[in-house]
Write a protein that holds these residues in place. Sequence first.
Motif, PDB file in Angstrom:
ATOM      1  N   VAL A 110       0.767  -1.085  -0.136  1.00  0.00           N
ATOM      2  CA  VAL A 110      -0.413   0.094   0.017  1.00  0.00           C
ATOM      3  C   VAL A 110       0.571   1.383   0.021  1.00  0.00           C
ATOM      4  CG1 VAL A 110      -1.254   1.123   1.245  1.00  0.00           C
ATOM      5  CG2 VAL A 110      -1.855  -1.098   1.888  1.00  0.00           C
ATOM      6  N   GLY A 111       0.666   1.810  -0.503  1.00  0.00           N
ATOM      7  CA  GLY A 111       1.693   3.483  -0.950  1.00  0.00           C
ATOM      8  C   GLY A 111       0.470   4.985  -0.969  1.00  0.00           C
ATOM      9  N   PHE A 112       0.837   5.691  -1.130  1.00  0.00           N
ATOM     10  CA  PHE A 112      -0.019   7.169  -1.097  1.00  0.00           C
ATOM     11  C   PHE A 112       0.845   7.999  -1.203  1.00  0.00           C
ATOM     12  CE2 PHE A 112       0.940   7.129   3.075  1.00  0.00           C
ATOM     13  CZ  PHE A 112       1.363   8.866   3.866  1.00  0.00           C
ATOM     14  N   SER A 113      -0.364   8.719  -2.054  1.00  0.00           N
ATOM     15  CA  SER A 113       0.586  10.658  -2.605  1.00  0.00           C
ATOM     16  C   SER A 113      -0.611  10.613  -1.826  1.00  0.00           C
ATOM     17  CB  SER A 113       0.864  10.166  -3.762  1.00  0.00           C
ATOM     18  OG  SER A 113       1.519  11.331  -4.660  1.00  0.00           O
ATOM     19  N   TYR A 114      -0.460  13.142  -2.228  1.00  0.00           N
ATOM     20  CA  TYR A 114      -1.369  13.630  -1.746  1.00  0.00           C
ATOM     21  C   TYR A 114      -0.922  14.646  -2.289  1.00  0.00           C
ATOM     22  CZ  TYR A 114       2.152  16.637   0.484  1.00  0.00           C
ATOM     23  OH  TYR A 114       2.756  16.987   0.834  1.00  0.00           O
ATOM     24  N   SER A 115      -2.255  15.673  -2.578  1.00  0.00           N
ATOM     25  CA  SER A 115      -2.167  17.385  -3.294  1.00  0.00           C
ATOM     26  C   SER A 115      -3.429  17.953  -2.432  1.00  0.00           C
ATOM     27  CB  SER A 115      -2.423  17.297  -4.734  1.00  0.00           C
ATOM     28  OG  SER A 115      -2.171  18.918  -5.056  1.00  0.00           O
ATOM     29  N   LYS A 116      -3.046  18.576  -2.403  1.00  0.00           N
ATOM     30  CA  LYS A 116      -3.168  19.963  -1.101  1.00  0.00           C
ATOM     31  C   LYS A 116      -3.680  21.242  -2.308  1.00  0.00           C
ATOM     32  CE  LYS A 116      -0.175  19.716   2.983  1.00  0.00           C
ATOM     33  NZ  LYS A 116       0.645  20.103   3.905  1.00  0.00           N
ATOM     34  N   ARG A 117      -5.005  21.931  -1.565  1.00  0.00           N
ATOM     35  CA  ARG A 117      -6.054  22.744  -2.980  1.00  0.00           C
ATOM     36  C   ARG A 117      -6.169  22.252  -4.545  1.00  0.00           C
ATOM     37  NH1 ARG A 117      -2.136  25.625   0.887  1.00  0.00           N
ATOM     38  NH2 ARG A 117      -3.267  27.117   1.936  1.00  0.00           N
ATOM     39  N   ALA A 118      -4.638  22.037  -4.810  1.00  0.00           N
ATOM     40  CA  ALA A 118      -5.430  21.188  -6.040  1.00  0.00           C
ATOM     41  C   ALA A 118      -4.495  20.425  -6.555  1.00  0.00           C
ATOM     42  CB  ALA A 118      -4.955  22.288  -7.041  1.00  0.00           C
ATOM     43  N   GLY A 119      -4.519  19.409  -7.503  1.00  0.00           N
ATOM     44  CA  GLY A 119      -4.206  18.384  -8.720  1.00  0.00           C
ATOM     45  C   GLY A 119      -4.205  17.526  -8.114  1.00  0.00           C
ATOM     46  N   GLY A 120      -4.957  16.685  -7.118  1.00  0.00           N
ATOM     47  CA  GLY A 120      -5.455  15.553  -6.896  1.00  0.00           C
ATOM     48  C   GLY A 120      -6.429  14.416  -8.060  1.00  0.00           C
ATOM     49  N   ARG A 121      -7.038  15.571  -8.331  1.00  0.00           N
ATOM     50  CA  ARG A 121      -7.963  14.624  -9.745  1.00  0.00           C
ATOM     51  C   ARG A 121      -6.918  14.717 -10.497  1.00  0.00           C
ATOM     52  NH1 ARG A 121     -13.116  13.984  -9.322  1.00  0.00           N
ATOM     53  NH2 ARG A 121     -14.252  15.741  -7.449  1.00  0.00           N
ATOM     54  N   GLY A 122      -5.445  15.135 -10.987  1.00  0.00           N
ATOM     55  CA  GLY A 122      -4.820  15.545 -12.135  1.00  0.00           C
ATOM     56  C   GLY A 122      -3.907  14.133 -11.868  1.00  0.00           C
ATOM     57  N   ILE A 123      -3.058  13.934 -10.945  1.00  0.00           N
ATOM     58  CA  ILE A 123      -2.356  13.351  -9.879  1.00  0.00           C
ATOM     59  C   ILE A 123      -2.717  12.062 -10.867  1.00  0.00           C
ATOM     60  CG2 ILE A 123      -1.154  12.354  -8.132  1.00  0.00           C
ATOM     61  CD1 ILE A 123      -0.738  14.627  -6.887  1.00  0.00           C
ATOM     62  N   TYR A 124      -4.283  11.505  -9.585  1.00  0.00           N
ATOM     63  CA  TYR A 124      -5.365  10.655  -9.408  1.00  0.00           C
ATOM     64  C   TYR A 124      -5.348   9.840 -11.277  1.00  0.00           C
ATOM     65  CZ  TYR A 124      -9.344   7.242 -10.281  1.00  0.00           C
ATOM     66  OH  TYR A 124      -9.714   6.397 -10.472  1.00  0.00           O
ATOM     67  N   ALA A 125      -6.073  10.736 -12.509  1.00  0.00           N
ATOM     68  CA  ALA A 125      -5.843  10.677 -13.601  1.00  0.00           C
ATOM     69  C   ALA A 125      -4.394  10.278 -14.139  1.00  0.00           C
ATOM     70  CB  ALA A 125      -6.252  11.881 -14.399  1.00  0.00           C
ATOM     71  N   HIS A 126      -3.438  11.060 -14.321  1.00  0.00           N
ATOM     72  CA  HIS A 126      -2.426  10.115 -14.988  1.00  0.00           C
ATOM     73  C   HIS A 126      -1.642   9.011 -14.219  1.00  0.00           C
ATOM     74  CE1 HIS A 126       1.777  10.772 -17.065  1.00  0.00           C
ATOM     75  NE2 HIS A 126       2.715  10.642 -15.901  1.00  0.00           N
ATOM     76  N   ALA A 127      -2.430   8.753 -13.090  1.00  0.00           N
ATOM     77  CA  ALA A 127      -1.974   7.372 -12.045  1.00  0.00           C
ATOM     78  C   ALA A 127      -2.953   6.324 -13.044  1.00  0.00           C
ATOM     79  CB  ALA A 127      -1.863   7.235 -10.942  1.00  0.00           C
ATOM     80  N   VAL A 128      -3.886   6.355 -12.897  1.00  0.00           N
ATOM     81  CA  VAL A 128      -5.208   5.494 -14.110  1.00  0.00           C
ATOM     82  C   VAL A 128      -4.301   5.440 -15.403  1.00  0.00           C
ATOM     83  CG1 VAL A 128      -7.198   5.423 -14.857  1.00  0.00           C
ATOM     84  CG2 VAL A 128      -6.324   5.247 -12.646  1.00  0.00           C
ATOM     85  N   GLU A 129      -3.354   6.634 -16.006  1.00  0.00           N
ATOM     86  CA  GLU A 129      -3.389   5.815 -17.669  1.00  0.00           C
ATOM     87  C   GLU A 129      -1.954   5.177 -17.604  1.00  0.00           C
ATOM     88  OE1 GLU A 129      -4.025   9.939 -20.226  1.00  0.00           O
ATOM     89  OE2 GLU A 129      -2.627  10.440 -18.578  1.00  0.00           O
ATOM     90  N   ILE A 130      -1.306   5.768 -16.098  1.00  0.00           N
ATOM     91  CA  ILE A 130       0.175   4.669 -16.459  1.00  0.00           C
ATOM     92  C   ILE A 130      -0.118   3.171 -15.782  1.00  0.00           C
ATOM     93  CG2 ILE A 130       1.088   6.347 -17.206  1.00  0.00           C
ATOM     94  CD1 ILE A 130       2.465   6.546 -14.466  1.00  0.00           C
ATOM     95  N   ALA A 131      -0.867   3.191 -14.740  1.00  0.00           N
ATOM     96  CA  ALA A 131      -1.321   1.645 -14.270  1.00  0.00           C
ATOM     97  C   ALA A 131      -0.724   0.742 -15.006  1.00  0.00           C
ATOM     98  CB  ALA A 131      -2.227   1.745 -13.121  1.00  0.00           C
ATOM     99  N   ASP A 132      -1.716   0.557 -15.965  1.00  0.00           N
ATOM    100  CA  ASP A 132      -1.976  -0.682 -15.892  1.00  0.00           C
ATOM    101  C   ASP A 132      -0.177  -1.905 -16.705  1.00  0.00           C
ATOM    102  OD1 ASP A 132      -1.207   0.223 -18.201  1.00  0.00           O
ATOM    103  OD2 ASP A 132      -2.898   0.108 -19.829  1.00  0.00           O
ATOM    104  N   ASN A 133       0.602  -0.784 -17.087  1.00  0.00           N
ATOM    105  CA  ASN A 133       2.702  -1.171 -16.838  1.00  0.00           C
ATOM    106  C   ASN A 133       2.839  -2.005 -16.502  1.00  0.00           C
ATOM    107  OD1 ASN A 133       3.161   1.161 -19.640  1.00  0.00           O
ATOM    108  ND2 ASN A 133       1.677   2.073 -18.562  1.00  0.00           N
ATOM    109  N   LEU A 134       1.966  -1.942 -15.090  1.00  0.00           N
ATOM    110  CA  LEU A 134       2.292  -2.784 -13.775  1.00  0.00           C
ATOM    111  C   LEU A 134       2.326  -4.183 -14.208  1.00  0.00           C
ATOM    112  CD1 LEU A 134       1.465  -0.415 -10.914  1.00  0.00           C
ATOM    113  CD2 LEU A 134       3.603  -1.148 -11.165  1.00  0.00           C
ATOM    114  N   LEU A 135       1.398  -4.325 -14.817  1.00  0.00           N
ATOM    115  CA  LEU A 135       0.711  -5.852 -14.642  1.00  0.00           C
ATOM    116  C   LEU A 135       1.889  -6.871 -15.087  1.00  0.00           C
ATOM    117  CD1 LEU A 135      -3.104  -4.861 -15.612  1.00  0.00           C
ATOM    118  CD2 LEU A 135      -2.384  -5.811 -13.695  1.00  0.00           C
TER     119      LEU A 135
END
Length: 398
Positions: A76-101
């Motif tokens: 389990v790991g986590f990242s974070y963002s304050k005020r703005a950027g959280g949805r952008g970080i999440y969206a990019h993580a989702v875009e590249i996550a299948d490279n882990l499989l």
Amino acid sequence: MIDSGNSNAVSYARSSGGSTAAGSGDRIEWVNISLAFLPLSTPVSDAKVLTGRQKPLSEVAIIFAEIHTRDGFEGVGFSYSKRAGGRGIYAHAVEIADNLLGEDPNDIQKIYSKLLWAGASVGRSGLAVQAISSVDIALWDMKARRAGLPLAKLLGAHRDSVRCYNTSGGFLHTPLEQVIKNIAISCESGIGGIKIKVGHPDNQQDLKRLAAVRNALGDNFPLMVDANQQWDRETAIRMGRKMESFNLIWIEEPLDAYDVEGHAALASTLDTPIATGEMLTSFREHEQLILGNASDFVQPDAPRVGGITPFMQIMDLAARHGKKLAPHFAMEIHLHLAAAYPTEPWLEHFEWLNPLFDEQLELRDGRMIISARHGLGITISEQARRWTVLQQSFGKRP
């Protein structure tokens, strides 16, 4: 003549059945990326709010990564963002996550490079690496769990506890009387240091609050201040000189985060140490800071720089150049990393993230204790699940 070295190699290959590391390694089979918003009970303000550059902080975006493997291991790991950027970080993580499989979870450096290149068109710092952070941290968590060790022990701990100071009780929105009460509560809980925010548009307000806090703590209790990048060079010099008499551990972020020359000039001019680095988002940016002698304390943030992998590169460079370490925020991660630093570091205490995890860290005699729990020693709480607004899974959950 028999080549004994070659003979031993052949013998070893036979004893291992001819198998290879590549053939016997575990494989990632399932990845889950989720986004939660952690509400703060009271919106907080630092100097960036008082100067009109930001709005009060009312919530923290948390990006979780959960990884499971064919052999039954998880991280389990986590990242974070304050005020703005959280949805952008999440969206990019989702875009590249299948490279882990299909990847061996032990090959963390290889995986990091693969994910970096998968999103290379948006760069190698900022949001691009913050999206990798939660995954990289999850892989290190898994590696330590697999070894049956706390992450600090896997990395090679120099200590079993870390000096800890509190920040959350000293924001600028908090009336001075309440700041003094918060300090008393922190000291009773066993905190080892106190940091308050400065950078008020009225410099006299900063000095008044600082004098009251120093008086409440006594002359020698560890005390830090944080201007959150809101002074120019002239103001920083003047305020730094006026604050010399308060016996501070450091003055934090007196200038813009990217003003290496200005920070270096302050560090060489003032007796009070300078600390900065929390807003930097890559190893290369920290490299400029360290090589430029821009601070006495370096303050990297693992979720912001891309995870534990680049954080360890920063630690190595900082240690080789004689810098002190004081990681920013995310004590659940940074406790383990600070414990692995050669010289005595400081850990920042924020209780904000406590509701996200079933386990809590132990504070005793001014220090945060490393528990015997394996990995980071954290489990995502049901409350965090309820705060989750988006999630996406990849692969088949074992």
